[in-house]
Design an enzyme around this catalytic site. Structure first.
Site, mmCIF file in Angstrom:
data_model
loop_
_atom_site.group_PDB
_atom_site.id
_atom_site.type_symbol
_atom_site.label_atom_id
_atom_site.label_comp_id
_atom_site.label_asym_id
_atom_site.label_seq_id
_atom_site.Cartn_x
_atom_site.Cartn_y
_atom_site.Cartn_z
ATOM 1 C CB CYS A 90 -54.456 54.456 -43.489
ATOM 2 S SG CYS A 90 -52.747 53.910 -43.641
ATOM 3 C CD GLU A 91 -56.768 51.067 -37.465
ATOM 4 O OE1 GLU A 91 -57.197 51.891 -36.655
ATOM 5 O OE2 GLU A 91 -57.101 49.872 -37.494
ATOM 6 C CG HIS A 92 -53.625 49.188 -41.670
ATOM 7 N ND1 HIS A 92 -54.717 49.162 -42.515
ATOM 8 C CD2 HIS A 92 -53.988 48.525 -40.550
ATOM 9 C CE1 HIS A 92 -55.702 48.499 -41.926
ATOM 10 N NE2 HIS A 92 -55.289 48.107 -40.742
ATOM 11 C CG HIS A 93 -49.427 51.799 -44.493
ATOM 12 N ND1 HIS A 93 -50.662 51.311 -44.846
ATOM 13 C CD2 HIS A 93 -48.531 50.815 -44.783
ATOM 14 C CE1 HIS A 93 -50.532 50.083 -45.329
ATOM 15 N NE2 HIS A 93 -49.255 49.755 -45.298
ATOM 16 C CD GLN A 131 -62.847 54.491 -47.895
ATOM 17 O OE1 GLN A 131 -61.739 54.240 -48.341
ATOM 18 N NE2 GLN A 131 -63.901 54.660 -48.670
ATOM 19 C CG HIS A 159 -56.824 54.444 -48.829
ATOM 20 N ND1 HIS A 159 -56.943 54.148 -47.486
ATOM 21 C CD2 HIS A 159 -58.090 54.521 -49.317
ATOM 22 C CE1 HIS A 159 -58.233 54.035 -47.182
ATOM 23 N NE2 HIS A 159 -58.948 54.257 -48.279
ATOM 24 C CB CYS A 161 -50.814 53.515 -47.413
ATOM 25 S SG CYS A 161 -52.505 52.922 -47.351
HETATM 26 ZN ZN LIG Z 1 -52.556 52.246 -45.152
#
Ligand SMILES: [Zn+2]
Length: 200
Positions: A90-93, A131, A159, A161
């Site tokens: 995931c690009e956030h975490h 996603q 996920h 995260c």
């Molecule tokens: Zn994430």
């Protein structure tokens, strides 16, 4: 007298080619670890290798992946490939999300070799992703490559995260879909796809 010496320009490597291991070593220190202890000595290099592999989709060429695997056919029934496993970050975490993708299309003149479809998924999964975009990119690429009457993609994923940080219940997953052409416009096509992928 003029020197014939060629001017040697020292080029610094492109940013994406610069080593990651020193950063990881620094990161370990900042996390409160001792990067010099036995168990961690090779960790920065291992993490570098793992991250390079998990983001290798940035360097993959879709045309080369599909090269030689596009066929002209007189087949106009739905092509379905279900339960394609994928692993992404995931690009956030920058933590993994992973699951299964189900892909279908209604060919017009061309089909893609069946074994190439999971490869196509890998190209987009091995990047920093969300996603929704992963699902969309897979559908869009099939649409642009063989111009079928429509494409349907359903993606179910967990996920880490969310799971590891307790944001969601451990067993909950996220579902996304992308429906193009006939899969968007025609309910019977969409229903046929859903029936095929939800059947055990
Ligand atoms: Zn994430």
């Amino acid at each position: 007298m003029k020197s014939n010496k060629a001017v040697v320009k020292v080029m610094s490597p492109k940013r994406e080619d610069q080593p990651l291991a020193p950063l990881i070593e620094d990161l370990l220190g900042r996390l409160g670890e001792n990067p010099k202890r036995d168990g961690l000595l090779r960790t920065p290099h291992r993490v570098e290798g793992a991250l390079r592999f998990l983001t290798s989709g940035y360097r993959a060429d879709i045309r080369k992946v599909l090269n030689g695997a596009l066929y002209e056919v007189k087949y106009d029934e739905m092509v379905v490939v279900r339960d394609i496993e994928f692993f992404s970050l995931c690009e956030h975490h920058m933590l993994p999300f992973f699951g299964k993708m189900h892909i279908a299309y209604l060919p017009q003149k061309k089909v893609i070799g069946l074994s190439k479809i999971p490869r196509l998924v890998d190209v987009f999964a091995r990047r920093l992703q969300i996603q929704e975009r992963l699902t969309q990119q897979v559908a869009q690429t099939i649409q642009e490559t063989i111009n079928p009457l429509g494409v349907g993609v359903i993606c179910e994923a967990k996920h880490l995260c969310m799971m590891m940080r307790g944001v969601e219940k451990q067993h909950s997953g996220a579902m996304t879909s992308a429906m193009l052409g006939a899969f968007r416009d025609r309910k019977d096509t969409r229903d046929e796809f859903l029936a095929l992928v939800t059947r055990l």
